[in-house]
Design an enzyme around this catalytic site. Structure first.
Site, PDB file in Angstrom:
ATOM      1  CB  THR A 132      -0.901  -0.015   1.262  1.00 44.47           C
ATOM      2  OG1 THR A 132      -1.436   1.283   1.474  1.00 44.47           O
ATOM      3  CG2 THR A 132      -0.122  -0.385   2.514  1.00 44.47           C
ATOM      4  CG  ASP A 133      -1.160   5.020  -0.904  1.00 42.49           C
ATOM      5  OD1 ASP A 133      -1.706   4.396   0.039  1.00 42.49           O
ATOM      6  OD2 ASP A 133      -1.767   5.902  -1.557  1.00 42.49           O
ATOM      7  CD  GLU A 134      -3.430   3.390   4.281  1.00 44.08           C
ATOM      8  OE1 GLU A 134      -3.337   3.469   5.514  1.00 44.08           O
ATOM      9  OE2 GLU A 134      -4.482   3.137   3.692  1.00 44.08           O
ATOM     10  CE1 TYR A 158      -3.113  -2.616   5.894  1.00 42.92           C
ATOM     11  CE2 TYR A 158      -3.172  -0.277   5.365  1.00 42.92           C
ATOM     12  CZ  TYR A 158      -3.157  -1.606   4.955  1.00 42.92           C
ATOM     13  OH  TYR A 158      -3.192  -1.909   3.607  1.00 42.92           O
ATOM     14  CE  LYS A 162       0.248  -4.593   3.052  1.00 49.58           C
ATOM     15  NZ  LYS A 162      -0.129  -5.943   2.510  1.00 49.58           N
TER      16      LYS A 162
HETATM   17  P1  NAD Z   1      -9.403  -7.332   2.636  1.00 46.67           P
HETATM   18  O1  NAD Z   1      -9.319  -7.083   4.108  1.00 46.67           O
HETATM   19  O2  NAD Z   1     -10.681  -7.064   1.909  1.00 46.67           O
HETATM   20  O3  NAD Z   1      -9.039  -8.871   2.335  1.00 46.67           O
HETATM   21  C1  NAD Z   1      -7.991  -9.539   2.972  1.00 46.67           C
HETATM   22  C2  NAD Z   1      -8.166 -11.031   2.724  1.00 46.67           C
HETATM   23  O4  NAD Z   1      -7.068 -11.713   3.354  1.00 46.67           O
HETATM   24  C3  NAD Z   1      -9.444 -11.609   3.333  1.00 46.67           C
HETATM   25  O5  NAD Z   1     -10.069 -12.479   2.420  1.00 46.67           O
HETATM   26  C4  NAD Z   1      -8.945 -12.369   4.559  1.00 46.67           C
HETATM   27  O6  NAD Z   1      -9.775 -13.482   4.906  1.00 46.67           O
HETATM   28  C5  NAD Z   1      -7.569 -12.811   4.094  1.00 46.67           C
HETATM   29  N1  NAD Z   1      -6.640 -13.070   5.207  1.00 46.67           N
HETATM   30  C6  NAD Z   1      -6.424 -12.287   6.286  1.00 46.67           C
HETATM   31  N2  NAD Z   1      -5.499 -12.868   7.087  1.00 46.67           N
HETATM   32  C7  NAD Z   1      -5.105 -14.013   6.468  1.00 46.67           C
HETATM   33  C8  NAD Z   1      -4.164 -15.025   6.779  1.00 46.67           C
HETATM   34  N3  NAD Z   1      -3.440 -14.978   7.911  1.00 46.67           N
HETATM   35  N4  NAD Z   1      -4.014 -16.060   5.920  1.00 46.67           N
HETATM   36  C9  NAD Z   1      -4.746 -16.139   4.790  1.00 46.67           C
HETATM   37  N5  NAD Z   1      -5.668 -15.204   4.452  1.00 46.67           N
HETATM   38  C10 NAD Z   1      -5.835 -14.157   5.270  1.00 46.67           C
HETATM   39  O7  NAD Z   1      -8.198  -6.522   2.007  1.00 46.67           O
HETATM   40  P2  NAD Z   1      -8.058  -5.867   0.552  1.00 46.67           P
HETATM   41  O8  NAD Z   1      -8.568  -4.491   0.601  1.00 46.67           O
HETATM   42  O9  NAD Z   1      -8.555  -6.817  -0.453  1.00 46.67           O
HETATM   43  O10 NAD Z   1      -6.475  -5.778   0.447  1.00 46.67           O
HETATM   44  C11 NAD Z   1      -5.704  -6.836  -0.136  1.00 46.67           C
HETATM   45  C12 NAD Z   1      -4.234  -6.457  -0.073  1.00 46.67           C
HETATM   46  O11 NAD Z   1      -4.023  -5.243  -0.791  1.00 46.67           O
HETATM   47  C13 NAD Z   1      -3.730  -6.195   1.345  1.00 46.67           C
HETATM   48  O12 NAD Z   1      -2.431  -6.721   1.447  1.00 46.67           O
HETATM   49  C14 NAD Z   1      -3.704  -4.680   1.458  1.00 46.67           C
HETATM   50  O13 NAD Z   1      -2.717  -4.253   2.364  1.00 46.67           O
HETATM   51  C15 NAD Z   1      -3.376  -4.287   0.039  1.00 46.67           C
HETATM   52  N6  NAD Z   1      -3.871  -2.967  -0.394  1.00 46.67           N
HETATM   53  C16 NAD Z   1      -5.173  -2.617  -0.189  1.00 46.67           C
HETATM   54  C17 NAD Z   1      -5.632  -1.377  -0.657  1.00 46.67           C
HETATM   55  C18 NAD Z   1      -7.072  -0.956  -0.504  1.00 46.67           C
HETATM   56  O14 NAD Z   1      -7.408   0.177  -0.832  1.00 46.67           O
HETATM   57  N7  NAD Z   1      -7.975  -1.837  -0.048  1.00 46.67           N
HETATM   58  C19 NAD Z   1      -4.747  -0.525  -1.302  1.00 46.67           C
HETATM   59  C20 NAD Z   1      -3.413  -0.922  -1.494  1.00 46.67           C
HETATM   60  C21 NAD Z   1      -2.998  -2.145  -1.043  1.00 46.67           C
HETATM   61  P1  TYD Z   2     -10.509   4.054   4.537  1.00 47.78           P
HETATM   62  O1  TYD Z   2     -11.506   3.628   3.518  1.00 47.78           O
HETATM   63  O2  TYD Z   2     -10.575   3.457   5.904  1.00 47.78           O
HETATM   64  O3  TYD Z   2      -9.072   3.860   3.897  1.00 47.78           O
HETATM   65  P2  TYD Z   2      -7.604   4.355   4.459  1.00 47.78           P
HETATM   66  O4  TYD Z   2      -7.713   4.820   5.848  1.00 47.78           O
HETATM   67  O5  TYD Z   2      -6.843   3.085   4.327  1.00 47.78           O
HETATM   68  O6  TYD Z   2      -7.164   5.427   3.508  1.00 47.78           O
HETATM   69  O7  TYD Z   2     -10.623   5.621   4.685  1.00 47.78           O
HETATM   70  C1  TYD Z   2     -10.430   6.502   3.586  1.00 47.78           C
HETATM   71  C2  TYD Z   2     -10.464   7.900   4.123  1.00 47.78           C
HETATM   72  O8  TYD Z   2     -11.804   8.175   4.586  1.00 47.78           O
HETATM   73  C3  TYD Z   2      -9.577   8.110   5.325  1.00 47.78           C
HETATM   74  O9  TYD Z   2      -9.020   9.430   5.260  1.00 47.78           O
HETATM   75  C4  TYD Z   2     -10.503   7.997   6.514  1.00 47.78           C
HETATM   76  C5  TYD Z   2     -11.810   8.529   5.975  1.00 47.78           C
HETATM   77  N1  TYD Z   2     -13.043   7.935   6.543  1.00 47.78           N
HETATM   78  C6  TYD Z   2     -14.079   8.775   6.979  1.00 47.78           C
HETATM   79  O10 TYD Z   2     -13.987  10.019   6.907  1.00 47.78           O
HETATM   80  N2  TYD Z   2     -15.196   8.188   7.491  1.00 47.78           N
HETATM   81  C7  TYD Z   2     -15.343   6.842   7.611  1.00 47.78           C
HETATM   82  O11 TYD Z   2     -16.391   6.370   8.128  1.00 47.78           O
HETATM   83  C8  TYD Z   2     -14.282   5.999   7.146  1.00 47.78           C
HETATM   84  C9  TYD Z   2     -14.382   4.500   7.249  1.00 47.78           C
HETATM   85  C10 TYD Z   2     -13.145   6.591   6.616  1.00 47.78           C
END
Ligand code: NAD
Ligand code: TYD
Length: 356
Positions: A132-134, A158, A162
């Site tokens: 992630t970019d975070e 988090y 990561k």
């Molecule tokens: P998510 O929380 O929706 O899904 C995570 C999945 O991993 C779930 O299906 C969960 O059951 C599984 N999981 C958790 N712990 C596990 C373990 N110990 N063993 C096997 N499976 C396990 O997350 P997401 O949003 O789909 O993100 C997927 C990946 O992409 C993550 O690594 C996250 O850090 C990265 N990512 C997410 C975003 C975003 O905006 N959602 C952006 C950039 C990167």
């Molecule tokens: P989120 O979807 O949790 O992603 P991340 O924190 O990983 O960027 O949140 C996106 C942005 O929205 C973040 O700045 C937090 C804000 N946010 C709210 O303002 N209200 C909410 O209820 C949630 C879940 C997030």
């Protein structure tokens, strides 16, 4: 075949569906099915022999070793993670277990398997880590967007977990020669997004007539990318990325949270107008800010464009419209997620460990 971990989550499920829509190469999908893992996301693959689901933990080294030996994947793509910042603030333990310890164990399992391959297969093998970019921390309003050489300055449990996993992936390459690739992507949105994250939460709460919670002043900036564009970037990096390299992935699409919320409200006004004629934006409620809330993320995605020719296909306008339409068309999915019924569905639909 390829091994995808976390393939029942938001991005992982989109990735598996896209992969199998474009290729006949089978996917072995290893997922622990935490609250975020939802096999309903993959319901359209039921009976499809190209998808093999295994319920398990990436940290279970014995099980992963057996899976690798049995299925002989040419790549491991690690999506599995605890992914929600607010949950990490309330309970960091699971984040360290899966994102740090779990990734380390998966790297060890992959390394042992890779070392046992013959020369040709060893040269072909890849371990792709989805991050992630975070991990880069927070930007000032006028600072340049994150490049791949930006310092890692994570601010939440988090993002710290990561960043630790990114370091481990790097170290397994430098120390053991494991052929790794890392992607650092901005905020995704799209189908199957769990409604604890901003965009799906706003859609679902708006339709339910509930408050739309905006943290602090709502002026925090995120860079948003449609999930299918993230999936195409990962496919491209797997195909042509240079071993050991990091690729930032983003949509060139920075927006303050309040603008995102207004856009979603306006789309709902158009697509599902309220019966009393009022606007969804009247449900917006400013709430207490997240502790340590990062102010701004922005991704410089020029490396992946320059080296691999990848660019997002969707604009924010097209992607957010598709997303709102998807939630309107899938009320059962939303209802099952909200009621927890998706977890019972798993039990009634699947028995045993390995489920084709
Ligand atoms: P998510 O929380 O929706 O899904 C995570 C999945 O991993 C779930 O299906 C969960 O059951 C599984 N999981 C958790 N712990 C596990 C373990 N110990 N063993 C096997 N499976 C396990 O997350 P997401 O949003 O789909 O993100 C997927 C990946 O992409 C993550 O690594 C996250 O850090 C990265 N990512 C997410 C975003 C975003 O905006 N959602 C952006 C950039 C990167
Ligand atoms: P989120 O979807 O949790 O992603 P991340 O924190 O990983 O960027 O949140 C996106 C942005 O929205 C973040 O700045 C937090 C804000 N946010 C709210 O303002 N209200 C909410 O209820 C949630 C879940 C997030």
């Amino acid at each position: 075949m390829i091994l995808v971990t976390g393939g029942a989550g938001f991005i992982g499920a989109n990735f598996v569906l896209d992969w199998l829509a474009q290729s006949d190469e089978p996917v072995l999908n290893l997922d622990k099915l935490t609250y975020a893992g939802n096999l309903e996301n993959l319901a359209s693959l039921q009976g499809d022999a190209r998808h093999v689901f295994v319920h398990g933990d990436i940290g279970d080294a014995a099980m992963v070793a057996q899976l690798l030996a049995q299925h002989q994947p040419r790549a491991v793509l690690n999506f599995a993670a605890e992914s929600h910042v607010d949950r990490s603030i309330h309970g960091p333990e699971d984040f360290i277990q899966t994102n740090v310890v779990g990734t380390m164990r998966l790297l060890q399992s992959a390394r042992a398997y890779w070392q046992g391959l013959d020369e040709a297969r060893r040269a072909e093998f890849r371990f792709l880590h989805v991050s992630t970019d975070e991990v880069y921390g927070s930007l000032e309003p006028t600072e340049a967007a994150f490049t791949e050489t930006h310092k890692l300055e994570p601010n939440s449990p988090y993002s710290a977990s990561k960043a630790a996993s990114d370091h481990l992936v790097r170290a397994w390459h430098h120390t053991y020669g494991l052929p790794v690739l890392t992607t650092n992507c901005s905020n995704n949105y799209g189908p199957f997004h769990f409604p604890e994250k901003l965009i799906p939460l706003i859609i679902v709460n708006a339709l339910a007539g509930k408050p739309l919670p905006v943290y602090g002043d709502g002026l925090q900036v995120r860079d948003w990318l449609y999930v299918k564009d993230h999936c195409s970037a990962i496919r491209r990096v797997l195909e042509a990325g240079r071993v050991g390299e990091i690729y930032n992935v983003g949509g060139w699409n920075e927006k303050p949270n309040i603008e995102i919320v207004h856009t979603v409200c306006a789309l709902l006004d158009e697509l599902r107008p309220k019966s009393d004629g009022s606007r969804y934006q009247t449900q917006i409620t400013y709430v207490q800010d997240r502790p340590g809330h990062d102010r701004r993320y922005a991704i410089d995605a020029s490396k992946i464009e320059r080296e691999l020719g990848w660019k997002p296909a969707e604009t924010f306008e097209s992607g957010i419209r598709k997303t709102v339409q998807w939630y309107l068309a899938n009320p059962d999915w939303v209802a099952h997620v909200q009621s927890g019924a998706y977890r019972e569905w798993v039990q009634t639909q699947y028995s045993g460990n390995e489920t084709p």
